[in-house]
Design a protein around this motif. Structure first.
Motif, short mmCIF file in Angstrom:
data_model
loop_
_atom_site.label_atom_id
_atom_site.label_comp_id
_atom_site.label_asym_id
_atom_site.label_seq_id
_atom_site.Cartn_x
_atom_site.Cartn_y
_atom_site.Cartn_z
N LEU A 30 91.29 -84.93 -26.19
CA LEU A 30 90.23 -84.05 -26.00
C LEU A 30 89.50 -84.10 -24.75
O LEU A 30 89.49 -85.20 -24.01
N PRO A 31 88.92 -82.99 -24.19
CA PRO A 31 88.04 -82.92 -23.14
C PRO A 31 86.93 -84.29 -23.26
O PRO A 31 86.52 -84.47 -24.44
N ALA A 32 86.51 -84.65 -22.34
CA ALA A 32 85.53 -85.81 -22.39
C ALA A 32 84.13 -85.20 -22.76
O ALA A 32 83.86 -83.88 -22.63
N GLY A 33 83.52 -85.75 -23.32
CA GLY A 33 82.14 -85.44 -23.53
C GLY A 33 81.60 -84.80 -25.05
O GLY A 33 80.55 -84.27 -25.19
N ILE A 34 82.87 -84.47 -25.77
CA ILE A 34 82.38 -83.80 -26.93
C ILE A 34 82.32 -84.61 -28.16
O ILE A 34 82.87 -85.70 -28.01
N ARG A 35 81.67 -84.32 -29.02
CA ARG A 35 81.52 -85.20 -30.25
C ARG A 35 82.64 -85.14 -31.05
O ARG A 35 83.02 -83.91 -31.07
N VAL A 36 83.40 -86.13 -31.42
CA VAL A 36 84.29 -86.27 -32.32
C VAL A 36 83.84 -86.75 -33.63
O VAL A 36 83.34 -88.12 -33.73
N ILE A 37 84.00 -86.02 -34.76
CA ILE A 37 83.29 -86.31 -36.10
C ILE A 37 84.43 -86.43 -37.10
O ILE A 37 85.09 -85.54 -37.57
N ALA A 38 84.22 -87.85 -37.73
CA ALA A 38 85.46 -88.08 -38.40
C ALA A 38 84.97 -87.59 -40.01
O ALA A 38 84.04 -87.85 -40.61
N VAL A 39 86.17 -87.00 -40.43
CA VAL A 39 85.95 -86.43 -41.93
C VAL A 39 87.06 -86.65 -42.59
O VAL A 39 87.95 -87.02 -42.20
N HIS A 40 87.25 -85.98 -43.79
CA HIS A 40 88.29 -86.32 -44.67
C HIS A 40 88.64 -87.82 -44.98
O HIS A 40 89.97 -87.96 -45.10
N ILE A 41 88.01 -88.53 -45.16
CA ILE A 41 88.25 -90.08 -45.08
C ILE A 41 88.31 -90.44 -46.81
O ILE A 41 87.36 -90.01 -47.34
N LYS A 42 89.42 -90.87 -47.01
CA LYS A 42 89.71 -91.10 -48.55
C LYS A 42 88.78 -92.06 -49.20
O LYS A 42 88.45 -93.21 -48.40
N VAL A 43 87.79 -91.59 -49.95
CA VAL A 43 86.79 -92.38 -50.53
C VAL A 43 87.15 -93.74 -50.97
O VAL A 43 86.19 -94.78 -50.59
N ARG A 44 88.02 -94.05 -51.55
CA ARG A 44 88.47 -95.13 -51.96
C ARG A 44 88.54 -96.40 -50.74
O ARG A 44 88.25 -97.61 -50.94
#
Ligand SMILES: [Zn+2]
Ligand SMILES: [Zn+2]
Length: 254
Positions: free
Chosen positions: A212-226
């Protein structure tokens, strides 16, 4: 642009993401995993455009409930967008008069419940002041990531995907790109499962983030709840300065 990852559990909503739906600016949704279980009927009615990344149940489970909740006896109705394959799957497996009434057919004879609008690869669609471009990603069934722009800011909703390249090539050309919502499904110990199901582990997430280009926010989602705590620890171990762990029901502004 405002974007909200909808909560999908009745307790500890912020950190238990069982399924996927985002609402942008109150009127555009990405996926309908829990859209039909969210808010009031009036809030759901305000959502006029639903863009489906793919047909998997965690992204479409509440679509039939949403369509019922959003319906009013008027000519206006929500439009559901997706690839031809996704829309065919939704009609064949959900709106099939077995699982749920065929609201797509019924809509031809009475005030409509929904319209369907097939998307073409990388052909932008317009919805309530947003330009939404579908880009093919790398998952078990045909799946889109979406590049969403309001003319000033752009955000990418990566969909479900294993390692991919075209979406990040487009990311590097996107004016005003502020953030990417990127899946981080399984812990590193489950790399084999991530590879066969075409999802990401934190290690793979790190390799995607590097494209990804530098400086953008990378937001982690879809994390298996368990496995959430383990996945979050492994994500922090990457020591990415632009990493954020996605929170349900938080209003993100870009
Ligand atoms: Zn999927
Ligand atoms: Zn999924």
């Amino acid at each position: 642009m405002r974007a909200r990852l909808l909560g999908s559990s009745v307790a500890d909503t912020a950190s238990r993401q069982y399924v996927t739906s985002f609402v942008i600016n109150d009127s555009v949704a990405i996926d309908a995993g829990c859209l039909g279980f969210w808010g009031t009927p009036q809030q759901q009615e305000a959502v006029r455009h639903v863009f489906l990344t793919h047909a998997h149940a965690d992204h479409t489970a509440s679509l039939p409930i949403f369509i019922e909740n959003a319906w009013t006896p008027a000519e206006d109705c929500p439009t559901v967008y997706g690839s031809t394959e996704t829309l065919e799957a939704v009609q064949k497996h959900i709106f099939n008069n077995n699982v749920w009434p065929d609201f797509i057919a019924i809509s031809k004879t009475m005030p409509p419940f929904l319209r369907v609008c097939p998307l073409q690869h990388e052909m932008p669609a317009q919805a309530d002041g947003l330009t939404i471009t579908p880009v093919q990603v790398n998952h078990l069934i045909p799946t889109y990531g979406f590049v969403v722009s309001d003319g000033e800011s752009a955000v990418i909703f990566g969909g479900d995907s294993g390692p991919t390249d075209r979406l990040w090539e487009i990311a590097r050309q996107t004016q005003g790109l502020r953030a990417v919502f990127l899946e981080a499904c399984f812990p590193n110990s489950m790399t084999g499962l991530a590879e066969v199901s075409l999802h990401l582990t934190p290690q793979m997430f790190g390799r995607e983030a590097a494209k990804l280009p530098a400086g953008i926010r990378v937001i982690a989602v879809h994390i298996k709840v368990r496995y959430r705590e383990q996945v979050i620890q492994e994500l922090h171990d990457l020591q990415l300065s632009n990493l954020e762990i996605g929170e349900c029901e938080k209003e993100y502004c870009f």
